[in-house]
Structure formats: C-alpha cells, structure tokens
Design a protein around this motif. Structure first.
Motif, short mmCIF file in Angstrom:
data_model
loop_
_atom_site.label_atom_id
_atom_site.label_comp_id
_atom_site.label_asym_id
_atom_site.label_seq_id
_atom_site.Cartn_x
_atom_site.Cartn_y
_atom_site.Cartn_z
N UNK A 14 15.55 -71.57 -39.92
CA UNK A 14 16.20 -70.40 -39.31
C UNK A 14 17.29 -69.97 -40.28
N UNK A 15 17.21 -68.73 -40.75
CA UNK A 15 18.20 -68.22 -41.71
C UNK A 15 18.95 -67.08 -41.02
N UNK A 16 20.27 -67.24 -40.87
CA UNK A 16 21.06 -66.29 -40.10
C UNK A 16 21.90 -65.41 -41.04
N UNK A 17 21.89 -64.11 -40.74
CA UNK A 17 22.66 -63.14 -41.52
C UNK A 17 23.59 -62.39 -40.58
N UNK A 18 24.84 -62.23 -41.00
CA UNK A 18 25.78 -61.35 -40.30
C UNK A 18 25.47 -59.92 -40.73
N UNK A 19 24.84 -59.15 -39.83
CA UNK A 19 24.39 -57.78 -40.18
C UNK A 19 25.54 -56.83 -40.46
N UNK A 20 26.75 -57.24 -40.06
CA UNK A 20 27.90 -56.35 -40.26
C UNK A 20 28.66 -56.68 -41.55
N UNK A 21 28.26 -57.77 -42.21
CA UNK A 21 28.98 -58.22 -43.41
C UNK A 21 28.30 -57.64 -44.66
N UNK A 22 28.51 -56.34 -44.87
CA UNK A 22 27.83 -55.67 -46.00
C UNK A 22 28.30 -56.21 -47.33
N UNK A 23 29.61 -56.55 -47.40
CA UNK A 23 30.18 -57.03 -48.66
C UNK A 23 29.50 -58.31 -49.14
N UNK A 24 29.10 -59.16 -48.20
CA UNK A 24 28.54 -60.45 -48.60
C UNK A 24 27.01 -60.50 -48.49
N UNK A 25 26.39 -59.34 -48.30
CA UNK A 25 24.92 -59.32 -48.22
C UNK A 25 24.31 -59.82 -49.53
N UNK A 26 24.95 -59.50 -50.67
CA UNK A 26 24.44 -59.97 -51.96
C UNK A 26 24.58 -61.49 -52.08
#
Ligand code: GTP
Ligand code: MG
Length: 171
Positions: free
Chosen positions: A80-92
């Motif tokens: 399970x890989x979780x992403x904070x969809x609101x954290x645009x700065x750390x998407x990279x």
C-alpha cells in the motif's frame, strides 16, 4: 471455520501522507487508536477481511527511517503506497521514493499488487487521483497489478474500495 490466508502488506509513503490513519481505520474499532502520532521506525498491525488475515508493516515515512523499508520487501505479498494529494511540493519526492522502491532488486521482478491511496482528497488544494497518477507516472508500471483510489482517511472514505481491490489481486 475456514482459516483465512495470512498475508503481509507493507505500507509505504512519505511522512504525513496518512499511512497510520488509513491502517487505523481498517482495524476493528475496539482496537483502533484514539490518537495518531508520527510513526517511529514502524508498527505492526493486524486485521482481517472476508477472506484474508492481514499483517501490515506500517512504516515511518520520515527520511531518516526510509532506509528501513527495503528490509521488508522480500516477505511482502502486497504494497500500500500512500500519497498526500495536497502536498504538491513533495510530489517529486514521493515519485523518487516510489521509483527507488520499484527498481529495488527484491521488488522489480516480483508481480505483487501495489495499491495507491491518493489520500487527503478532502483538502481544498488536493489533486485528483488521475493527476496524482500522472505525476507519479503510474502508467509506466507494466509488470505489476496496480490501482489508485482517492481517499479521505479521517472519514474512512475510499479505503474499503482499495482493500477490496487488494484482496482480489493477492495471489
Ligand atoms: P509517518 O508515520 O510520519 O510516516 O506519517 P503517516 O503517513 O503515518 O501519517 P499519519 O497517519 O500520522 O497522518 C498525518 C496527519 O495527516 C495527521 O494529522 C492525520 O490526521 C492527517 N490525515 C491523514 N489522512 C487525512 C485525510 O484524508 N485528510 C486530512 N485532512 N488529513 C488527514
Ligand atoms: Mg505513521
């Protein structure tokens, strides 16, 4: 009754993405924590679905603990890989960690399912799951079944859909 099949699930993603909140929602309510704190190292949690008995390794996403992740790749039946969809700065940064994970020798030849949660969709700045999927280049994952679900871990929305998919794709 029938014994449920035991499976190991590894929960990965950057710190503050919502991993522990998601796992806590999936646990039976009498064992769920009232308060969630940043994970130190990792926690082991157990819960059951209709056909499986899950042991989840809920890893810390803090950079100083990310080196622990790879020690659990070999014994994992699903990710399970979780992403904070609101954290645009750390998407990279999330993409870098995902790519490092996918190219690891214990993962790259393994056909285990990878479930992505585009979490925190309730936040005003959140990207859609389609956008998150594009930014992480998920279409490039050809050799593993993968799926992305939008989720709000605080309310528990989207989690069951994800777990149902995972259950159907674990061998
Ligand atoms: P580490 O253990 O440090 O790797 O973090 P984590 O990925 O386990 O994140 P955690 O579950 O501790 O959640 C971090 C913060 O995000 C907490 O304050 C949660 O309440 C909050 N949070 C988690 N999911 C959601 C969500 O879907 N929406 C909103 N608005 N907040 C969320
Ligand atoms: Mg945590």
């Amino acid at each position: 009754g029938l014994r449920k099949k035991e499976v190991n699930v590894l929960c990965l993603g950057l710190d503050n993405s919502g991993k522990t909140t998601i796992i806590n929602q999936l646990k039976p309510s009498n064992t769920a924590a009232q308060e969630i704190v940043p994970t130190i190292g990792f926690n082991i949690e157990k819960f059951k679905s209709s056909s499986l008995s899950f042991t989840v390794f809920d890893m810390s996403g803090q950079s100083r603990y990310r080196s622990l992740w790879e020690h659990y790749y070999k014994e994992s039946n699903a990710i399970i890989f979780v992403i904070d969809s609101s954290d645009k700065l750390r998407m990279v940064v999330a993409k870098e960690e995902l790519d490092t994970f996918l190219s690891h020798e214990d993962i790259c030849n393994k056909k285990i399912p990878v479930l992505f949660f585009a979490n925190k969709t309730d936040l005003r700045d959140a990207l859609s799951s389609v956008k998150v999927s594009q930014m992480l280049c998920l279409e490039n994952i050809k050799d593993k079944p993968w799926h992305i679900c939008a989720s709000n871990a605080i309310k528990g929305e989207g989690l069951q859909e994800g777990l149902d998919w995972l259950q159907d794709h674990i061998k």
